[in-house]
Scaffold this motif. Structure first.
Motif, PDB file in Angstrom:
ATOM      1  N   ARG A 122       0.819  -1.225   0.000  1.00  0.00           N
ATOM      2  CA  ARG A 122       0.000   0.000   0.000  1.00  0.00           C
ATOM      3  C   ARG A 122       0.850   1.272   0.000  1.00  0.00           C
ATOM      4  O   ARG A 122       0.474   2.282  -0.572  1.00  0.00           O
ATOM      5  CB  ARG A 122      -0.950   0.018   1.207  1.00  0.00           C
ATOM      6  N   ARG A 123       2.021   1.214   0.672  1.00  0.00           N
ATOM      7  CA  ARG A 123       2.878   2.415   0.719  1.00  0.00           C
ATOM      8  C   ARG A 123       3.448   2.745  -0.657  1.00  0.00           C
ATOM      9  O   ARG A 123       3.456   3.887  -1.094  1.00  0.00           O
ATOM     10  CB  ARG A 123       4.020   2.212   1.716  1.00  0.00           C
ATOM     11  N   ARG A 126       0.795   4.065  -2.986  1.00  0.00           N
ATOM     12  CA  ARG A 126       0.495   5.467  -2.729  1.00  0.00           C
ATOM     13  C   ARG A 126       1.571   6.377  -3.342  1.00  0.00           C
ATOM     14  O   ARG A 126       1.279   7.411  -3.924  1.00  0.00           O
ATOM     15  CB  ARG A 126       0.422   5.664  -1.207  1.00  0.00           C
ATOM     16  N   VAL A 136      -5.175  11.428  -3.604  1.00  0.00           N
ATOM     17  CA  VAL A 136      -5.401  10.268  -2.720  1.00  0.00           C
ATOM     18  C   VAL A 136      -5.970  10.767  -1.390  1.00  0.00           C
ATOM     19  O   VAL A 136      -5.778  11.934  -1.029  1.00  0.00           O
ATOM     20  CB  VAL A 136      -4.078   9.485  -2.455  1.00  0.00           C
ATOM     21  N   ASN A 139      -3.928   9.987   4.820  1.00  0.00           N
ATOM     22  CA  ASN A 139      -3.666   8.865   5.728  1.00  0.00           C
ATOM     23  C   ASN A 139      -3.361   9.429   7.102  1.00  0.00           C
ATOM     24  O   ASN A 139      -2.598  10.384   7.228  1.00  0.00           O
ATOM     25  CB  ASN A 139      -2.460   8.056   5.253  1.00  0.00           C
ATOM     26  N   GLN A 187      -7.067   5.501   7.171  1.00  0.00           N
ATOM     27  CA  GLN A 187      -7.285   6.431   6.065  1.00  0.00           C
ATOM     28  C   GLN A 187      -8.570   7.225   6.288  1.00  0.00           C
ATOM     29  O   GLN A 187      -9.548   6.689   6.804  1.00  0.00           O
ATOM     30  CB  GLN A 187      -7.395   5.598   4.777  1.00  0.00           C
TER      31      GLN A 187
END
Ligand code: ATP
Length: 345
Positions: A122-123, A126, A136, A139, A187
Motif C-alpha cells: 500500500r505504501r 500510494r 489520494v 492517511n 485512512q
C-alpha cells in the motif's frame, strides 16, 4: 530471460492461459475471439463451470489440486509446451502470491511483473499515485491522529475483506483487531460516489484507453439503509458483484488524465512501466473531484460486465471489445509486429 522463452515458442501456436477464477471466462472468451488457443489451470471443483459455456470454454483444462500448484515444475512444463502466455488477474495474484510469481514463475506473463511490487504494497502504491498527480485520501499516521471518519485497511488486495470503518477514533478502537494493530493503515473515510474506471495501456498503439466503468456491490455496506439498526460494529465491504456505469461526460477528462499520469510515472518508477489493463477505485466528492482509494494493475472483475464491449469501448473499436479480448488483441499485434517480448515479462 522470458525473451529467451518467447524466442523458443512456436509463434504460430501461442496459447493464452490463466487460472480458473475471477475473470477467466472473459479472458478465455476474448482470446478465442482473437483466434488464440486457450488453456485454463483450474481445480476439479471448478472444471464443470469452465466447461459449461460453449463460447468461453478453454481448449485445454489442466486440473490441479490448488491454484498455487501452477508453480510446480509439471504444470509449468505443460504450459511452456503449450507456448502459453499467462494472464494475471486478482485471484491469480491472491492465490499464487506476488512474490512467488516474481521468483518462481518461468512461464511468460502478459504485462510487466514488476508492477506487483508496486501494487501489493500500500505504501508503494500510494507513492506511485502521488507521483502521478492522482489525488489520494489523507492517511492518519497512527491511531492517535484519527480525528474524523476513518477506514482501517490491512495490506494487500483482499476483495474488501477485513476493512473496518468508523465515524471516529473511539468507535474504531472498539472494532479493531488489537493483535494486528501495527499492520493497519488508517485512512480518511471519503464521502462521495464511487466510480471504478477500467483502463488499458496499449504499448502497440501507445495510448491509454478507458474500456468501461463499474461500481462494486459490497456486503453489507451497500444496502445499509435497510438494516443499519441490526448491525453492531463495522459494516462489511466484501465485494459480491458489480454494476455498470457511465460518468457525466464533463468528468471524463480527469479520469483520462489520471490514467495517463499513472502510465507516465510507472515508466519512470519501474521501466518499462505499466502494460495492459488497470483500474482505479475512485470516489467523486461534492466538489466534483475524484480521489483514488485503490489501484489495481491488472484486469479487474468489474470488467466482467462487458464481454460484448462497453459504452466507452465502442468509441475505440467498431465491434465487441472486452478487456479480455483487448489483452488478446495486444498480444496479436505484438506477434504481428515482432514485439511480443516488449509486452510480456
Ligand atoms: P480489493 O483488493 O478488492 O481492491 P481491498 O481489500 O484492497 O479491495 P480497497 O479496495 O482499498 O480494499 O477498498 C474496498 C472498498 O472499501 C472500496 O470499494 C470502497 O467501497 C471502500 N473504501 C476504501 N477506501 C475508502 C475510503 N478512503 N473512503 C470510503 N470508502 C472507502
Amino acid at each position: 530471460m522470458n525473451s529467451e522463452v518467447i524466442a523458443s515458442y512456436n509463434q504460430d501456436k501461442i496459447a493464452i492461459a490463466t487460472i480458473g477464477s475471477h475473470s477467466a471466462l472473459q479472458i478465455i472468451h476474448g482470446a478465442r475471439q482473437e483466434g488464440f488457443r486457450t488453456v485454463l489451470v483450474c481445480t476439479q471443483a471448478r472444471a464443470k463451470l469452465y466447461s459449461s459455456f460453449p463460447l468461453a470454454s478453454p481448449d485445454r483444462l489442466i486440473v490441479v489440486e490448488r491454484f498455487s500448484d501452477l508453480l510446480t515444475d509439471d504444470v509449468q512444463e505443460e504450459l511452456l509446451a503449450e507456448n502459453a502466455i499467462l494472464i494475471p488477474h486478482g485471484s491469480f495474484v491472491e492465490y499464487v502470491g506476488a512474490q512467488a510469481i516474481l521468483d518462481r514463475l518461468r512461464v511468460p506473463v502478459f504485462g510487466n511483473k514488476t508492477v506487483l511490487n508496486w501494487e501489493t504494497d500500500r505504501r508503494k502504491q500510494r507513492e506511485w499515485l502521488v507521483s502521478a498527480g492522482v489525488p489520494v485520501p489523507r492517511n492518519y499516521p497512527d491511531l492517535a491522529a484519527v480525528d474524523g471518519p476513518v477506514i482501517a485497511k490491512l495490506s494487500g488486495a483482499k476483495g474488501g475483506a477485513g476493512l473496518i470503518s468508523a465515524a471516529n477514533r473511539e468507535e474504531l478502537q472498539q472494532n479493531l483487531d488489537k493483535a494486528m494493530i501495527d499492520q493497519y493503515t488508517f485512512q480518511e473515510y471519503l464521502i462521495g460516489t464511487r466510480y471504478y474506471p477500467h483502463y488499458f495501456y496499449s504499448k502497440m498503439r501507445d495510448r491509454v484507453e478507458i474500456l468501461g466503468i463499474d461500481r462494486r456491490d459490497e456486503t453489507n455496506i451497500d444496502e445499509l439503509y435497510r438494516y443499519r439498526e441490526f448491525i453492531d460494529g463495522s459494516p462489511s465491504y466484501v465485494v459480491v458483484g458489480n454494476r455498470p456505469l457511465v460518468v457525466r461526460e464533463s468528468l471524463l477528462p480527469q479520469l483520462l488524465s489520471d490514467a495517463e499520469g499513472l502510465v507516465a510515472s510507472s515508466q519512470r518508477l519501474f521501466p518499462p512501466g505499466l502494460i495492459g489493463p488497470f483500474c482505479l477505485e475512485m470516489v467523486c466528492q461534492d466538489n466534483m473531484k475524484f480521489v483514488a482509494v485503490e489501484l489495481s494493475a491488472r484486469i479487474v472483475a468489474g470488467t466482467n460486465l462487458y464481454p460484448a464491449g462497453s459504452p466507452y469501448s465502442r468509441y475505440y473499436f467498431a465491434g465487441e471489445m472486452s478487456t479480455g479480448r483487448r489483452i488478446a488483441l495486444e498480444i496479436r499485434e505484438g506477434l504481428q509486429q515482432g514485439r511480443l517480448t516488449q509486452i510480456v515479462s
